[in-house]
Design a protein around this motif. Structure first.
Motif, mmCIF file in Angstrom:
data_model
loop_
_atom_site.group_PDB
_atom_site.id
_atom_site.type_symbol
_atom_site.label_atom_id
_atom_site.label_comp_id
_atom_site.label_asym_id
_atom_site.label_seq_id
_atom_site.Cartn_x
_atom_site.Cartn_y
_atom_site.Cartn_z
ATOM 1 N N PRO A 100 5.817 21.827 -12.428
ATOM 2 C CA PRO A 100 5.422 21.614 -11.032
ATOM 3 C C PRO A 100 4.135 22.325 -10.628
ATOM 4 N N LYS A 101 3.625 23.209 -11.496
ATOM 5 C CA LYS A 101 2.379 23.910 -11.192
ATOM 6 C C LYS A 101 1.158 23.032 -11.452
ATOM 7 N N LEU A 102 1.361 21.901 -12.116
ATOM 8 C CA LEU A 102 0.260 20.990 -12.416
ATOM 9 C C LEU A 102 0.298 19.809 -11.456
ATOM 10 N N SER A 103 -0.814 19.529 -10.811
ATOM 11 C CA SER A 103 -0.867 18.367 -9.915
ATOM 12 C C SER A 103 -1.175 17.086 -10.679
ATOM 13 N N VAL A 104 -1.865 17.208 -11.810
ATOM 14 C CA VAL A 104 -2.031 16.107 -12.776
ATOM 15 C C VAL A 104 -1.887 16.704 -14.169
ATOM 16 N N ALA A 105 -1.757 15.862 -15.180
ATOM 17 C CA ALA A 105 -1.605 16.283 -16.589
ATOM 18 C C ALA A 105 -0.249 16.909 -16.873
ATOM 19 N N GLU A 106 0.659 16.871 -15.910
ATOM 20 C CA GLU A 106 2.011 17.384 -16.142
ATOM 21 C C GLU A 106 2.762 16.529 -17.155
ATOM 22 N N ASP A 107 2.454 15.239 -17.174
ATOM 23 C CA ASP A 107 3.096 14.361 -18.143
ATOM 24 C C ASP A 107 2.545 14.620 -19.551
ATOM 25 N N THR A 108 1.224 14.773 -19.671
ATOM 26 C CA THR A 108 0.626 15.080 -20.967
ATOM 27 C C THR A 108 1.204 16.363 -21.546
ATOM 28 N N GLU A 109 1.350 17.389 -20.712
ATOM 29 C CA GLU A 109 1.906 18.655 -21.177
ATOM 30 C C GLU A 109 3.310 18.470 -21.743
ATOM 31 N N LEU A 110 4.167 17.756 -21.006
ATOM 32 C CA LEU A 110 5.545 17.580 -21.458
ATOM 33 C C LEU A 110 5.604 16.757 -22.735
ATOM 34 N N TYR A 111 4.762 15.726 -22.856
ATOM 35 C CA TYR A 111 4.806 14.876 -24.045
ATOM 36 C C TYR A 111 4.283 15.628 -25.264
ATOM 37 N N LEU A 112 3.335 16.548 -25.068
ATOM 38 C CA LEU A 112 2.881 17.386 -26.185
ATOM 39 C C LEU A 112 3.988 18.339 -26.626
ATOM 40 N N LYS A 113 4.743 18.867 -25.684
ATOM 41 C CA LYS A 113 5.894 19.698 -26.042
ATOM 42 C C LYS A 113 6.907 18.893 -26.842
ATOM 43 N N MET A 114 7.140 17.663 -26.417
ATOM 44 C CA MET A 114 8.061 16.800 -27.159
ATOM 45 C C MET A 114 7.548 16.552 -28.574
ATOM 46 N N ALA A 115 6.246 16.328 -28.702
ATOM 47 C CA ALA A 115 5.674 16.092 -30.032
ATOM 48 C C ALA A 115 5.812 17.322 -30.914
ATOM 49 N N LEU A 116 5.803 18.503 -30.317
ATOM 50 C CA LEU A 116 5.950 19.744 -31.067
ATOM 51 C C LEU A 116 7.390 20.004 -31.494
ATOM 52 N N GLN A 117 8.342 19.637 -30.653
ATOM 53 C CA GLN A 117 9.729 20.054 -30.855
ATOM 54 C C GLN A 117 10.691 18.930 -31.227
ATOM 55 N N CYS A 118 10.294 17.686 -30.972
ATOM 56 C CA CYS A 118 11.237 16.571 -31.093
ATOM 57 C C CYS A 118 10.737 15.516 -32.087
ATOM 58 N N LYS A 119 11.622 14.598 -32.409
ATOM 59 C CA LYS A 119 11.289 13.495 -33.306
ATOM 60 C C LYS A 119 10.996 12.255 -32.470
ATOM 61 N N LEU A 120 9.706 11.963 -32.302
ATOM 62 C CA LEU A 120 9.265 10.807 -31.529
ATOM 63 C C LEU A 120 8.714 9.742 -32.474
ATOM 64 N N ILE A 121 9.157 8.516 -32.261
ATOM 65 C CA ILE A 121 8.797 7.391 -33.125
ATOM 66 C C ILE A 121 8.035 6.344 -32.320
ATOM 67 N N GLY A 122 7.008 5.771 -32.921
ATOM 68 C CA GLY A 122 6.294 4.676 -32.285
ATOM 69 C C GLY A 122 7.104 3.398 -32.350
ATOM 70 N N GLY A 123 7.166 2.682 -31.244
ATOM 71 C CA GLY A 123 7.867 1.406 -31.180
ATOM 72 C C GLY A 123 6.872 0.261 -31.252
ATOM 73 N N VAL A 124 6.622 -0.385 -30.115
ATOM 74 C CA VAL A 124 5.630 -1.452 -30.023
ATOM 75 C C VAL A 124 4.317 -0.815 -29.592
ATOM 76 N N ILE A 125 3.364 -0.710 -30.498
ATOM 77 C CA ILE A 125 2.121 -0.014 -30.171
ATOM 78 C C ILE A 125 0.905 -0.930 -30.101
ATOM 79 N N ASP A 126 1.105 -2.233 -30.338
ATOM 80 C CA ASP A 126 -0.042 -3.145 -30.337
ATOM 81 C C ASP A 126 -0.046 -4.118 -29.166
ATOM 82 N N THR A 127 1.054 -4.198 -28.428
ATOM 83 C CA THR A 127 1.125 -5.039 -27.235
ATOM 84 C C THR A 127 1.876 -4.270 -26.152
ATOM 85 N N PRO A 128 1.556 -4.493 -24.872
ATOM 86 C CA PRO A 128 2.174 -3.694 -23.810
ATOM 87 C C PRO A 128 3.628 -4.075 -23.531
#
Length: 309
Positions: A189-217
Protein backbone atom coordinates in the motif's frame (compact mmCIF):
# COMPACT_ATOMS: atom_id res chain seq x y z
CA UNK A 1 -1.20 -35.72 -12.80
CA UNK A 2 -2.93 -33.71 -10.07
CA UNK A 3 -5.94 -35.03 -8.18
CA UNK A 4 -7.53 -31.59 -8.48
CA UNK A 5 -11.16 -32.00 -9.61
CA UNK A 6 -12.66 -28.58 -9.03
CA UNK A 7 -11.21 -25.41 -10.54
CA UNK A 8 -12.94 -22.45 -8.95
CA UNK A 9 -11.93 -18.82 -9.28
CA UNK A 10 -12.61 -15.60 -7.42
CA UNK A 11 -12.01 -12.52 -9.57
CA UNK A 12 -10.90 -9.41 -7.67
CA UNK A 13 -11.82 -6.01 -9.14
CA UNK A 14 -10.91 -2.75 -7.39
CA UNK A 15 -12.90 0.22 -8.65
CA UNK A 16 -12.82 3.97 -8.19
CA UNK A 17 -15.13 6.13 -10.31
CA UNK A 18 -15.58 3.34 -12.82
CA UNK A 19 -19.20 3.81 -13.81
CA UNK A 20 -18.33 3.83 -17.52
CA UNK A 21 -16.58 0.46 -17.53
CA UNK A 22 -17.36 -1.66 -14.46
CA UNK A 23 -20.44 -3.42 -15.81
CA UNK A 24 -18.55 -4.69 -18.86
CA UNK A 25 -15.73 -5.93 -16.62
CA UNK A 26 -18.13 -7.81 -14.34
CA UNK A 27 -20.04 -9.36 -17.25
CA UNK A 28 -16.81 -10.56 -18.85
CA UNK A 29 -15.79 -12.25 -15.59
CA UNK A 30 -19.10 -14.00 -15.02
CA UNK A 31 -19.10 -15.25 -18.62
CA UNK A 32 -16.17 -17.53 -17.63
CA UNK A 33 -17.55 -20.91 -16.52
CA UNK A 34 -15.02 -21.43 -13.72
CA UNK A 35 -15.66 -18.10 -11.99
CA UNK A 36 -17.75 -18.67 -8.87
CA UNK A 37 -17.64 -15.11 -7.54
CA UNK A 38 -16.57 -11.63 -8.53
CA UNK A 39 -15.39 -9.55 -5.60
CA UNK A 40 -15.60 -5.84 -6.39
CA UNK A 41 -13.99 -3.50 -3.88
CA UNK A 42 -15.60 -0.08 -4.25
CA UNK A 43 -12.90 2.40 -3.24
CA UNK A 44 -14.81 5.53 -2.24
CA UNK A 45 -16.08 6.53 -5.67
CA UNK A 46 -17.67 9.95 -6.13
CA UNK A 47 -19.68 8.98 -9.21
CA UNK A 48 -22.55 6.48 -9.47
CA UNK A 49 -20.34 3.36 -9.34
CA UNK A 50 -21.71 2.13 -5.99
CA UNK A 51 -25.35 2.48 -7.05
CA UNK A 52 -24.58 0.62 -10.26
CA UNK A 53 -22.92 -2.21 -8.34
CA UNK A 54 -25.91 -2.66 -6.05
CA UNK A 55 -28.18 -2.70 -9.10
CA UNK A 56 -26.07 -5.43 -10.73
CA UNK A 57 -25.92 -7.36 -7.46
CA UNK A 58 -29.72 -7.66 -7.35
CA UNK A 59 -29.56 -9.63 -10.62
CA UNK A 60 -26.30 -11.47 -9.97
CA UNK A 61 -25.98 -12.95 -6.45
CA UNK A 62 -22.42 -14.14 -7.15
CA UNK A 63 -21.31 -10.49 -7.13
CA UNK A 64 -19.73 -9.52 -3.80
CA UNK A 65 -19.46 -5.78 -3.14
CA UNK A 66 -17.00 -4.66 -0.47
CA UNK A 67 -16.07 -1.19 0.82
CA UNK A 68 -13.44 0.15 3.18
CA UNK A 69 -14.58 1.35 6.58
CA UNK A 70 -16.64 4.55 6.30
CA UNK A 71 -16.50 4.24 2.51
CA UNK A 72 -13.16 6.03 2.25
CA UNK A 73 -10.70 5.83 -0.64
CA UNK A 74 -7.62 3.74 0.21
CA UNK A 75 -6.10 3.03 -3.19
CA UNK A 76 -5.55 0.00 -5.41
CA UNK A 77 -3.30 -2.02 -3.11
CA UNK A 78 -5.52 -1.95 -0.03
CA UNK A 79 -8.57 -2.56 -2.21
CA UNK A 80 -7.09 -5.63 -3.91
CA UNK A 81 -5.84 -6.89 -0.54
CA UNK A 82 -9.31 -6.56 0.96
CA UNK A 83 -10.69 -8.55 -1.97
CA UNK A 84 -8.09 -11.31 -1.62
CA UNK A 85 -8.70 -11.62 2.10
CA UNK A 86 -12.44 -12.03 1.56
CA UNK A 87 -12.32 -14.29 -1.51
CA UNK A 88 -13.64 -17.82 -1.04
CA UNK A 89 -12.09 -19.68 -3.96
CA UNK A 90 -8.94 -21.73 -4.24
CA UNK A 91 -7.73 -19.67 -7.18
CA UNK A 92 -7.52 -15.90 -7.42
CA UNK A 93 -7.56 -13.78 -10.57
CA UNK A 94 -7.48 -10.05 -11.05
CA UNK A 95 -9.20 -7.61 -13.36
CA UNK A 96 -9.07 -3.83 -13.46
CA UNK A 97 -12.42 -2.07 -13.58
CA UNK A 98 -11.79 -0.60 -17.05
CA UNK A 99 -10.59 -3.89 -18.56
CA UNK A 100 -12.39 -7.07 -19.60
CA UNK A 101 -11.77 -10.75 -20.18
CA UNK A 102 -12.06 -12.42 -23.55
CA UNK A 103 -13.87 -15.76 -24.02
CA UNK A 104 -12.06 -18.85 -22.68
CA UNK A 105 -9.90 -16.67 -20.42
CA UNK A 106 -9.11 -19.53 -18.00
CA UNK A 107 -9.04 -22.58 -20.29
CA UNK A 108 -5.23 -22.86 -20.44
CA UNK A 109 -4.86 -22.01 -16.76
CA UNK A 110 -7.18 -24.87 -15.84
CA UNK A 111 -5.19 -27.36 -17.93
CA UNK A 112 -1.89 -26.31 -16.40
CA UNK A 113 -3.12 -26.39 -12.80
CA UNK A 114 -4.80 -29.76 -13.31
CA UNK A 115 -1.66 -31.26 -14.86
CA UNK A 116 0.75 -30.08 -12.17
CA UNK A 117 -0.32 -29.49 -8.60
CA UNK A 118 3.02 -27.81 -7.82
CA UNK A 119 2.22 -24.83 -10.06
CA UNK A 120 1.48 -21.70 -8.04
CA UNK A 121 0.41 -19.42 -10.86
CA UNK A 122 -0.19 -19.08 -14.59
CA UNK A 123 0.40 -15.86 -16.54
CA UNK A 124 -0.93 -15.01 -19.99
CA UNK A 125 -0.78 -12.22 -22.56
CA UNK A 126 -3.23 -9.34 -22.67
CA UNK A 127 -4.03 -6.80 -25.37
CA UNK A 128 -5.69 -3.39 -25.50
CA UNK A 129 -9.11 -1.96 -26.34
CA UNK A 130 -8.89 1.67 -27.39
CA UNK A 131 -11.70 3.94 -26.20
CA UNK A 132 -9.83 6.96 -27.59
CA UNK A 133 -7.82 7.78 -30.68
CA UNK A 134 -4.14 6.92 -30.25
CA UNK A 135 -1.12 7.20 -32.45
CA UNK A 136 -0.03 4.25 -34.53
CA UNK A 137 3.08 4.02 -32.35
CA UNK A 138 1.07 3.82 -29.11
CA UNK A 139 -1.32 1.25 -30.54
CA UNK A 140 1.61 -0.90 -31.64
CA UNK A 141 3.27 -0.54 -28.22
CA UNK A 142 0.10 -1.60 -26.39
CA UNK A 143 -0.97 -4.25 -28.90
CA UNK A 144 0.28 -7.19 -26.83
CA UNK A 145 1.61 -7.16 -23.29
CA UNK A 146 3.40 -10.43 -22.59
CA UNK A 147 6.68 -12.20 -22.05
CA UNK A 148 8.29 -12.78 -25.42
CA UNK A 149 9.28 -16.41 -25.11
CA UNK A 150 8.71 -19.51 -23.00
CA UNK A 151 10.61 -19.02 -19.73
CA UNK A 152 11.32 -21.80 -17.21
CA UNK A 153 9.89 -20.79 -13.83
CA UNK A 154 13.31 -20.91 -12.16
CA UNK A 155 14.55 -18.27 -14.64
CA UNK A 156 11.50 -16.01 -14.68
CA UNK A 157 12.78 -13.45 -12.17
CA UNK A 158 16.03 -12.78 -14.07
CA UNK A 159 14.22 -12.76 -17.42
CA UNK A 160 11.13 -10.63 -16.91
CA UNK A 161 11.14 -6.85 -17.23
CA UNK A 162 12.25 -4.77 -15.33
CA UNK A 163 14.95 -7.15 -14.03
CA UNK A 164 15.57 -8.70 -17.45
CA UNK A 165 14.48 -7.80 -20.94
CA UNK A 166 12.03 -10.51 -22.03
CA UNK A 167 8.75 -8.74 -21.37
CA UNK A 168 6.33 -8.96 -18.48
CA UNK A 169 2.75 -9.89 -17.65
CA UNK A 170 -0.27 -8.04 -16.32
CA UNK A 171 -2.58 -8.88 -13.46
CA UNK A 172 -5.44 -9.27 -15.95
CA UNK A 173 -3.60 -12.30 -17.34
CA UNK A 174 -2.54 -13.84 -14.03
CA UNK A 175 -4.23 -16.62 -12.03
CA UNK A 176 -2.69 -17.82 -8.77
CA UNK A 177 -3.36 -20.40 -6.08
CA UNK A 178 -4.26 -18.54 -2.93
CA UNK A 179 -1.32 -20.15 -1.09
CA UNK A 180 1.05 -17.74 -2.85
CA UNK A 181 -0.05 -14.91 -0.57
CA UNK A 182 1.13 -16.91 2.44
CA UNK A 183 4.57 -16.94 0.82
CA UNK A 184 4.93 -13.45 -0.63
CA UNK A 185 2.35 -11.33 1.19
CA UNK A 186 0.00 -8.84 -0.41
CA UNK A 187 0.12 -5.70 -2.55
CA UNK A 188 2.24 -2.92 -1.06
CA UNK A 189 0.00 0.00 0.00
CA UNK A 190 3.01 2.34 0.19
CA UNK A 191 3.26 2.30 -3.61
CA UNK A 192 0.79 4.36 -5.63
CA UNK A 193 1.95 2.62 -8.85
CA UNK A 194 4.23 -0.39 -9.52
CA UNK A 195 2.66 -2.25 -6.60
CA UNK A 196 1.64 -4.99 -9.00
CA UNK A 197 5.15 -5.27 -10.50
CA UNK A 198 6.62 -5.58 -7.01
CA UNK A 199 4.26 -8.40 -6.02
CA UNK A 200 4.76 -10.30 -9.29
CA UNK A 201 8.56 -10.10 -8.87
CA UNK A 202 8.17 -11.55 -5.38
CA UNK A 203 6.10 -14.35 -6.87
CA UNK A 204 8.78 -14.98 -9.48
CA UNK A 205 11.35 -15.22 -6.69
CA UNK A 206 9.39 -17.51 -4.38
CA UNK A 207 6.78 -19.35 -6.44
CA UNK A 208 6.41 -21.57 -9.49
CA UNK A 209 4.85 -19.46 -12.23
CA UNK A 210 4.18 -20.95 -15.66
CA UNK A 211 3.44 -19.21 -18.94
CA UNK A 212 0.06 -20.07 -20.43
CA UNK A 213 -1.10 -18.30 -23.60
CA UNK A 214 1.67 -15.80 -24.34
CA UNK A 215 1.15 -15.09 -28.05
CA UNK A 216 -2.50 -13.98 -28.10
CA UNK A 217 -4.47 -11.93 -25.53
CA UNK A 218 -6.83 -13.51 -23.00
CA UNK A 219 -8.02 -10.09 -21.79
CA UNK A 220 -8.07 -6.50 -23.05
CA UNK A 221 -6.93 -3.43 -21.17
CA UNK A 222 -9.08 -0.34 -21.65
CA UNK A 223 -7.09 2.61 -22.99
CA UNK A 224 -8.67 5.99 -22.25
CA UNK A 225 -7.86 9.52 -21.14
CA UNK A 226 -7.62 8.77 -17.42
CA UNK A 227 -5.25 5.76 -17.49
CA UNK A 228 -2.60 6.14 -14.80
CA UNK A 229 0.04 4.51 -17.05
CA UNK A 230 -0.29 7.22 -19.72
CA UNK A 231 1.66 10.45 -19.19
CA UNK A 232 2.82 9.73 -15.62
CA UNK A 233 6.46 8.80 -16.13
CA UNK A 234 7.65 10.96 -13.20
CA UNK A 235 5.27 9.13 -10.87
CA UNK A 236 6.56 5.77 -12.09
CA UNK A 237 10.22 6.75 -11.69
CA UNK A 238 9.61 7.82 -8.10
CA UNK A 239 7.68 4.68 -7.24
CA UNK A 240 10.15 2.36 -9.00
CA UNK A 241 12.80 3.58 -6.57
CA UNK A 242 10.50 2.83 -3.63
CA UNK A 243 9.66 -0.53 -5.21
CA UNK A 244 13.30 -1.57 -5.57
CA UNK A 245 14.06 -0.46 -2.02
CA UNK A 246 11.12 -2.46 -0.73
CA UNK A 247 12.13 -5.52 -2.79
CA UNK A 248 15.72 -5.29 -1.58
CA UNK A 249 14.58 -5.19 2.04
CA UNK A 250 12.13 -8.07 1.53
CA UNK A 251 14.77 -10.16 -0.27
CA UNK A 252 17.27 -9.54 2.53
CA UNK A 253 14.77 -10.74 5.13
CA UNK A 254 13.88 -13.76 2.98
CA UNK A 255 17.57 -14.60 2.50
CA UNK A 256 17.26 -14.54 -1.30
CA UNK A 257 20.49 -15.73 -2.91
CA UNK A 258 23.30 -13.25 -3.56
CA UNK A 259 23.00 -13.32 -7.34
CA UNK A 260 19.36 -12.23 -7.27
CA UNK A 261 20.00 -9.75 -4.48
CA UNK A 262 22.70 -8.21 -6.69
CA UNK A 263 20.24 -8.07 -9.61
CA UNK A 264 17.83 -6.05 -7.46
CA UNK A 265 20.63 -3.81 -6.29
CA UNK A 266 21.75 -2.99 -9.85
CA UNK A 267 18.18 -2.07 -10.81
CA UNK A 268 17.85 0.14 -7.74
CA UNK A 269 21.13 1.89 -8.46
CA UNK A 270 20.30 2.47 -12.13
CA UNK A 271 17.00 3.97 -11.06
CA UNK A 272 18.79 6.11 -8.49
CA UNK A 273 21.22 7.40 -11.13
CA UNK A 274 18.29 8.31 -13.41
CA UNK A 275 17.15 10.76 -10.72
CA UNK A 276 20.44 12.67 -11.26
CA UNK A 277 21.21 13.33 -7.62
CA UNK A 278 24.45 14.95 -6.56
CA UNK A 279 27.65 12.96 -5.97
CA UNK A 280 27.43 13.68 -2.24
CA UNK A 281 23.81 12.58 -2.13
CA UNK A 282 24.66 9.35 -3.95
CA UNK A 283 27.56 8.72 -1.60
CA UNK A 284 25.43 9.06 1.53
CA UNK A 285 22.72 6.93 -0.05
CA UNK A 286 25.27 4.18 -0.78
CA UNK A 287 26.61 4.34 2.78
CA UNK A 288 23.10 4.05 4.21
CA UNK A 289 22.42 0.95 2.10
CA UNK A 290 25.70 -0.72 3.04
CA UNK A 291 24.98 -0.03 6.71
CA UNK A 292 21.63 -1.75 6.31
CA UNK A 293 22.81 -4.53 3.99
CA UNK A 294 26.52 -5.30 4.63
CA UNK A 295 26.41 -8.07 2.00
CA UNK A 296 26.48 -5.33 -0.66
CA UNK A 297 30.20 -5.05 0.02
CA UNK A 298 30.59 -8.48 -1.57
CA UNK A 299 29.73 -6.95 -4.93
CA UNK A 300 31.99 -3.91 -4.78
CA UNK A 301 34.72 -5.60 -6.85
CA UNK A 302 32.29 -5.70 -9.81
CA UNK A 303 31.74 -1.96 -9.93
CA UNK A 304 32.35 1.42 -8.36
CA UNK A 305 28.90 2.18 -6.92
CA UNK A 306 29.29 5.93 -7.25
CA UNK A 307 30.07 5.65 -10.97
CA UNK A 308 27.73 2.78 -11.75
CA UNK A 309 25.56 3.34 -14.83
Amino acid sequence: MSNLKIFNISVIIPVYNGEKYIEKAIESAFSQKDVVEVVVVEDGSTDSTLDLLYKIQKKEPRLVVLRHQYGVNKGRSKSRNLGIQNAKSTYIAFLDADDFYLPHRFDMDKKIFNNDNSVDGVYNAIGSHFYIDCSIEEKEKLKLLSVWEVIPPEKLFESMTPIGHKGYFSGDGLTVHRRVFDSVGFFNPKLSVAEDTELYLKMALQCKLIGGVIDTPVALRGVHDTNVFRGNEALYIKNRKLMYESLLNWSFKKNINDYRFFKLWTCLWRNRKSLKKSYISDMFYWISLVSKYPKLLKFKKYYNPLKFK
